[in-house]
Design an enzyme around this catalytic site. Structure first.
Site, short mmCIF file in Angstrom:
data_model
loop_
_atom_site.label_atom_id
_atom_site.label_comp_id
_atom_site.label_asym_id
_atom_site.label_seq_id
_atom_site.Cartn_x
_atom_site.Cartn_y
_atom_site.Cartn_z
N ASP A 203 0.82 -1.19 -0.17
CA ASP A 203 -0.03 -0.07 0.03
C ASP A 203 1.03 1.35 -0.10
O ASP A 203 1.83 1.44 0.63
CB ASP A 203 -1.08 -0.06 1.35
CG ASP A 203 -2.06 0.92 1.32
OD1 ASP A 203 -2.27 1.56 0.00
OD2 ASP A 203 -2.74 1.24 2.11
N HIS A 204 0.51 2.40 -0.55
CA HIS A 204 0.85 3.56 -0.85
C HIS A 204 2.66 3.65 -0.91
O HIS A 204 3.28 3.91 -0.40
CB HIS A 204 0.87 4.44 0.44
CG HIS A 204 -0.61 5.04 0.45
ND1 HIS A 204 -0.73 6.35 -0.35
CD2 HIS A 204 -1.79 4.78 0.84
CE1 HIS A 204 -2.11 6.66 -0.10
NE2 HIS A 204 -2.56 5.65 0.51
N GLU A 313 -3.15 -0.43 -8.27
CA GLU A 313 -4.16 0.72 -8.09
C GLU A 313 -3.26 1.90 -8.27
O GLU A 313 -2.08 1.94 -7.78
CB GLU A 313 -4.70 0.61 -6.59
CG GLU A 313 -5.15 1.75 -6.07
CD GLU A 313 -6.20 1.49 -4.88
OE1 GLU A 313 -6.85 0.45 -4.80
OE2 GLU A 313 -6.13 2.30 -3.97
N LYS A 355 -8.35 9.90 9.66
CA LYS A 355 -8.08 8.51 10.16
C LYS A 355 -9.01 8.08 11.56
O LYS A 355 -9.20 8.89 12.51
CB LYS A 355 -6.66 8.38 10.67
CG LYS A 355 -5.48 8.59 9.61
CD LYS A 355 -5.50 7.55 8.50
CE LYS A 355 -4.64 7.92 7.49
NZ LYS A 355 -4.55 6.92 6.49
N HIS A 387 -9.98 5.08 0.14
CA HIS A 387 -8.99 5.15 1.02
C HIS A 387 -9.24 5.77 2.46
O HIS A 387 -10.36 6.60 2.51
CB HIS A 387 -7.60 5.84 0.97
CG HIS A 387 -6.79 5.08 -0.36
ND1 HIS A 387 -5.48 5.33 -0.40
CD2 HIS A 387 -7.41 4.18 -1.15
CE1 HIS A 387 -5.03 4.38 -1.46
NE2 HIS A 387 -6.02 3.78 -1.90
ZN ZN Z 1 -4.34 6.47 0.83
#
Ligand code: ZN
Length: 534
Positions: A203-204, A313, A355, A387
């Site tokens: 991810d990221h 992605e 978050k 996200h």
């Molecule tokens: Zn993100």
């Protein structure tokens, strides 16, 4: 001598007999039935057999069990030959003076060597891509302890879980590696006997080296974070400034792009089309041009040629301003024309996706814009990716409805927060120490995560009774403070380098793992309910 061997594993003397009884089952049906019966007996002697894990292959029995707080793999065979490769401590029935049984039990630690063998024997423990799966949910498990709870929740639901999902930032903050993250997922899948497949998302990722590393570890999805190649300044350019910057691009490239985008109606649906004004077009080019080049290059030169079918992605969500639908369309069109096979794309939506707390922003505006993004994704045939998808309860119904149930949602921190909730309930003294530490170190954590929490709004913990501590996990300010300090808490060390919280956190979760799974089932279950997943 014999008893000593069993003593060395700490296991009760009847353990070999338990294994033998399950092993003797003539077929799979009997195997699970016998497994349950034996598990009941085993429980009385303090051994927890994960009955869903029980498998018999080529005459050899495999299952996970927990004794004390230690999880191990048991491998049982009647053959006196050692099974290839397992690193194990061996208990043979002859060691067990009370037993007339014959056979050998290998007590195997859950280490890299042994997971490699288990993956070969049971390929469902390996991650796979999620091509063709409409609904996929990333369930980042920062501690490597939550996945069994997620699996129990998803049983029978049409959701493909991405159980392993970590960003480099998370790896750094938890002190873990991609190998380790994927091993936790494999063991969780084996423990739960979950054979329906799961994904692993690097991810990221921001560099070619990170992408290569994640692919090398067997990850099946790459989320490329293009934020460092997005020109945020361009969004604020005046028309004149934008024209000047645009004219610096090679003429050939400008001609091609202008022919493609100016004076054309892109019909997304029968009611919705996109037509770029010159201003809009130039801004889209300036903001996303470098990001598209970067993504196309990484995809074509690393991902496409890696020899496996990877879910790709592109993430453009970590930007200062929200992604306009026209910009989204432009980025997607260019990526696809550049040869990229896009599985999902993550724009930055309007409003705030902070978050660990609910959505903040105008719901009507969100619904209108999200609807356009969803139509663009449908038009190109990829999934919209959402996200920071933890706890966005007020927008979940919109997301579920407007995508027609075809999207990717990422959660992570909320699974850690449920572990924190468990600690408030089962080990209040530990929670109190974590809480104070988190507040003291908040400014450090704020360097990595943007939150709006105001710590002065958190009630004084000295005035909260143990039984009420869990309420802190229902309030935005305390949630966010505990959410973003996870790395500092996990890695906090005393002057003698011993870790202050880490072991006790894992001990508490291990001791009350069923309660932790139940909290996750409840909390992520609420996500699914709001999303309209049945
Ligand atoms: Zn993100």
């Amino acid at each position: 001598m014999a008893a000593a061997v069993i003593m060395s594993t700490g296991l009760p003397v009847g353990f070999v007999q338990f294994c033998k009884e399950i092993w003797e089952a003539p077929d799979n049906k009997m195997l699970s039935r016998l497994g349950l019966k034996v598990a009941e007996d085993a429980r009385k002697s303090g051994v927890c057999i994960y009955t869903a894990s029980v498998r018999k292959k080529n005459g050899v029995l495999y299952f996970l069990y927990k004794y004390g707080n230690a999880k191990k793999l048991a491998v049982y065979s009647d053959l006196k030959t050692k099974l290839p490769g397992f690193e194990a401590e061996v208990i043979s029935s002859e060691d067990n003076q009370n037993s007339a049984s014959q056979g050998i039990v290998y007590i195997c630690p859950l280490n890299r060597n042994n997971v490699t063998l288990i993956r070969k024997l049971f390929p469902y423990t390996l991650p796979s891509n999620h091509k063709g799966k409409p609904l996929t949910i990333g369930l980042g498990d920062r501690l490597g302890a939550a996945s069994p709870g997620h699996i129990r929740l998803l049983a029978g639901k049409n959701v493909f879980p991405v159980l392993a999902q970590q960003s480099i930032r998370e790896l750094n903050l938890t002190g873990r590696t991609y190998e380790d993250v994927l091993e936790s997922a494999s063991w969780a899948v084996f423990q739960e006997g979950y054979e329906s497949g799961y994904g692993a998302d690097g991810d990221h990722l921001k560099t070619a080296a990170e992408v290569r590393m994640a692919l090398g570890c067997g990850f099946t999805m790459i989320t490329l974070d293009c934020s460092e190649h997005i020109d945020n300044k361009a969004a604020a350019y005046s028309t004149e400034e934008a024209e000047t910057a645009y004219c610096l691009l090679p003429e050939g490239q400008r001609d091609l792009l202008e022919k493609k985008y100016l004076g054309v109606d892109f019909n997304i649906t029968s009611e919705y089309s996109i037509r770029f004004s010159r201003d809009e077009f130039i801004k889209a080019v300036l903001i996303y041009n470098k990001a598209i080049e970067f993504a196309t290059d990484i995809y074509n030169n690393i991902i496409k040629v890696c020899g496996r079918d990877i879910d790709f992605e592109m993430s453009i969500d970590e930007t200062l301003t929200s992604t306009s639908p026209a910009s989204h369309f432009f980025a997607a069109r260019e990526l696809i024309d550049g040869g990229v096979s896009v599985t999902s794309l993550a724009p930055r939506f309007c409003g705030e996706f902070q978050k660990g707390i609910d959505y903040r922003g105008e719901l009507a505006e969100f619904e209108r814009e999200f609807g356009m993004h969803a139509e663009i994704a449908k038009h190109f045939g990829y999934k919209l990716s959402v996200h920071s998808g933890s706890d966005k309860f007020t927008v979940f119904p919109i997301i579920g409805r407007l995508t027609g149930g075809r999207y990717h949602l990422k959660t992570a921190g909320t699974n850690w927060l449920e572990a924190v909730r468990l600690i408030t309930l089962k080990n209040p003294s530990l929670y109190r120490r974590m809480h104070s530490f988190a507040l003291e170190n908040l400014s450090e954590a704020r360097k990595y995560y943007h939150i709006s929490a105001e710590p002065q709004k958190i009630p004084d913990i000295r005035e909260i009774a143990d039984e009420d501590l869990h309420c802190l996990m229902d309030k935005d300010d305390s949630r966010q403070v505990l959410h973003i300090t996870y790395g500092l808490i996990l890695q906090a060390a005393a002057t003698d380098k011993s870790l202050i919280f880490r072991d006790e956190i894992f001990e508490t979760i291990g001791k009350y793992e069923d309660e932790y799974y139940k909290l996750l089932i409840g909390h992520i279950g609420k996500h699914l309910d709001c999303l309209g997943v049945s």
